[in-house]
Structure formats: structure tokens, C-alpha cells
Design a protein around this motif. Structure first.
Motif, short mmCIF file in Angstrom:
data_model
loop_
_atom_site.label_atom_id
_atom_site.label_comp_id
_atom_site.label_asym_id
_atom_site.label_seq_id
_atom_site.Cartn_x
_atom_site.Cartn_y
_atom_site.Cartn_z
N LEU A 55 -6.46 -43.27 -50.73
CA LEU A 55 -7.60 -42.73 -51.47
C LEU A 55 -7.71 -41.23 -51.31
CD1 LEU A 55 -10.37 -45.32 -50.46
CD2 LEU A 55 -9.01 -45.27 -52.58
N GLY A 56 -8.23 -40.60 -52.35
CA GLY A 56 -8.57 -39.19 -52.30
C GLY A 56 -10.07 -39.04 -52.45
N ALA A 57 -10.64 -38.08 -51.74
CA ALA A 57 -12.07 -37.77 -51.84
C ALA A 57 -12.20 -36.41 -52.54
CB ALA A 57 -12.71 -37.73 -50.46
N TYR A 58 -13.08 -36.35 -53.52
CA TYR A 58 -13.24 -35.15 -54.34
C TYR A 58 -14.66 -34.62 -54.22
CZ TYR A 58 -8.87 -36.72 -56.37
OH TYR A 58 -7.57 -37.11 -56.54
N LEU A 59 -14.76 -33.32 -53.99
CA LEU A 59 -16.05 -32.62 -53.94
C LEU A 59 -15.97 -31.49 -54.95
CD1 LEU A 59 -16.97 -32.22 -50.16
CD2 LEU A 59 -18.41 -33.18 -51.93
N ASP A 60 -16.96 -31.43 -55.82
CA ASP A 60 -17.00 -30.39 -56.85
C ASP A 60 -15.69 -30.32 -57.63
OD1 ASP A 60 -19.56 -29.70 -55.85
OD2 ASP A 60 -18.66 -28.38 -54.36
N LEU A 69 -9.90 -31.82 -54.64
CA LEU A 69 -9.45 -32.82 -53.66
C LEU A 69 -9.76 -32.28 -52.27
CD1 LEU A 69 -8.02 -35.47 -53.04
CD2 LEU A 69 -5.84 -34.23 -53.16
N ALA A 70 -10.67 -32.96 -51.56
CA ALA A 70 -11.16 -32.49 -50.27
C ALA A 70 -10.51 -33.21 -49.09
CB ALA A 70 -12.68 -32.67 -50.20
N GLY A 71 -10.06 -34.43 -49.32
CA GLY A 71 -9.50 -35.20 -48.22
C GLY A 71 -8.84 -36.47 -48.71
N CYS A 72 -8.23 -37.17 -47.76
CA CYS A 72 -7.54 -38.41 -48.10
C CYS A 72 -7.62 -39.38 -46.92
CB CYS A 72 -6.08 -38.14 -48.44
SG CYS A 72 -5.10 -37.42 -47.09
N GLY A 73 -7.25 -40.60 -47.20
CA GLY A 73 -7.19 -41.62 -46.16
C GLY A 73 -6.54 -42.87 -46.73
N ALA A 74 -6.01 -43.68 -45.85
CA ALA A 74 -5.32 -44.89 -46.28
C ALA A 74 -5.66 -46.05 -45.35
CB ALA A 74 -3.80 -44.65 -46.27
N VAL A 75 -5.46 -47.24 -45.88
CA VAL A 75 -5.52 -48.44 -45.05
C VAL A 75 -4.33 -49.31 -45.44
CG1 VAL A 75 -7.07 -49.75 -46.58
CG2 VAL A 75 -6.97 -50.28 -44.13
N LYS A 76 -3.68 -49.80 -44.41
CA LYS A 76 -2.47 -50.61 -44.54
C LYS A 76 -2.81 -52.01 -44.04
CE LYS A 76 0.80 -49.58 -41.48
NZ LYS A 76 1.99 -49.05 -40.80
N ILE A 77 -2.63 -53.01 -44.90
CA ILE A 77 -2.91 -54.39 -44.49
C ILE A 77 -1.70 -54.92 -43.74
CG2 ILE A 77 -3.40 -56.73 -45.29
CD1 ILE A 77 -5.05 -55.45 -47.55
N MET A 78 -1.95 -55.37 -42.52
CA MET A 78 -0.90 -55.77 -41.59
C MET A 78 -1.05 -57.24 -41.19
SD MET A 78 0.79 -52.95 -41.16
CE MET A 78 1.75 -53.28 -39.68
N ASN A 79 0.08 -57.84 -40.82
CA ASN A 79 0.09 -59.22 -40.32
C ASN A 79 1.04 -59.36 -39.14
OD1 ASN A 79 -1.69 -60.76 -42.16
ND2 ASN A 79 -0.32 -59.89 -43.69
N ASP A 80 1.22 -58.30 -38.36
CA ASP A 80 2.17 -58.34 -37.24
C ASP A 80 1.55 -58.74 -35.91
OD1 ASP A 80 0.70 -56.06 -36.76
OD2 ASP A 80 2.41 -54.73 -36.54
#
Length: 151
Positions: free
Chosen positions: A49-54, A57-68
Motif C-alpha cells: 500500500l501507498g499512503a498519500y497526503l496532499d 506519496l508519503a509512505g508505504c507498507g506491506a503485509v505478507k500472508i504466511m503459513n510457515d
């Protein structure tokens, strides 16, 4: 502020990830950095994901679905440009990533961060994350902190 899916292979994402890489390299030796590559962030089990202000692009983050090591989501690559810090961007990114896990019926979220990031640790604590031992393929590292939260 708005948050939307961002292609991790796009030029704007590459710029953010390069700045994130440089920041993490300034804090930790290479063996203590556990960052996903843009190609790894583009895999089907990852939401980036990207976060947008005005409109920027102000920031980013991710989530990884795991099964290990059970079924869980792992937070990766949360980064906010210095000029946008202190404005709640990371918190909103984290909430959006957690909401995605709830939609996917993934009941647990985990993360690894470093001891030299007090703002990140404070945010994760405020969001209800608890300290834990290493998970998945991580090994004990004196520079790493491992946390998790039930959703």
C-alpha cells in the motif's frame, strides 16, 4: 490522507523503498536487515500500500500472508518520508494492513523491527502489539525486536 494499493515495481515505490533501504542501512548491519525486495512485494500473497497526503506519496507498507509457522500476516516495509513523519501516516498504514488481514480471515499479525527505532516500537505498542520470540525463519538477533497481535 488516502491509502491505496501501490505497485511495488513502479518508479514511485522504488524511490520510497530505496530511501527505506538507505535509512535501515544507516541503523543496522546488513545481516540484521530483513527487507523484502520489490519483486517479493509483488507476489500474490502480499498487499503493498501507498499512503498519500496532499496528492503526494508519503509512505508505504506491506503485509505478507504466511503459513510457515501457523497462519499469520507479516508486516513489512513500513516507511514514511521524513517530511511526512509525525502526521499519523504509519498508524493509518498499519490499520489498513490489519483490516486486509481481517478481510482475509487471518487472525494474527506479526512483525520484526529493530531496537534503534523507538518511534516504530512506540506505535506498535500503542496499536496493541506484544513482544515475542523470533518466528518463521527469523533467528535471535540482539538488534531485532519481534512482536505480534491477535486481530
Amino acid at each position: 490522507m488516502y491509502i491505496k494499493t501501490l505497485d511495488p515495481l513502479s518508479a514511485p515505490a522504488a524511490h520510497l523503498l530505496a530511501l527505506s533501504d538507505a535509512y535501515m542501512a544507516s541503523l543496522y548491519p546488513a545481516e540484521s536487515n530483513h527487507m523484502e525486495s520489490p519483486a517479493a512485494l509483488a507476489l500474490p500473497n502480499v498487499l503493498f500500500l501507498g499512503a498519500y497526503l496532499d496528492g503526494d506519496l508519503a509512505g508505504c507498507g506491506a503485509v505478507k500472508i504466511m503459513n510457515d509457522d501457523g497462519s499469520y500476516g507479516e508486516i513489512k516495509r513500513v516507511y514514511v518520508l521524513e517530511s511526512f513523519r509525525g502526521r499519523g501516516v504509519s498508524k493509518q498504514l498499519m490499520q489498513a494492513l490489519e483490516a486486509h488481514l481481517v478481510e482475509q480471515q487471518v487472525p494474527l499479525v506479526r512483525l520484526e523491527t529493530g531496537i534503534s527505532q523507538p518511534e516504530a516500537l512506540g506505535l506498535y505498542e500503542k496499536l496493541g502489539y506484544h513482544y515475542r520470540t523470533p518466528f518463521g525463519s527469523y533467528q535471535l538477533d540482539p538488534l531485532s525486536v519481534f512482536m505480534e497481535k491477535r486481530l
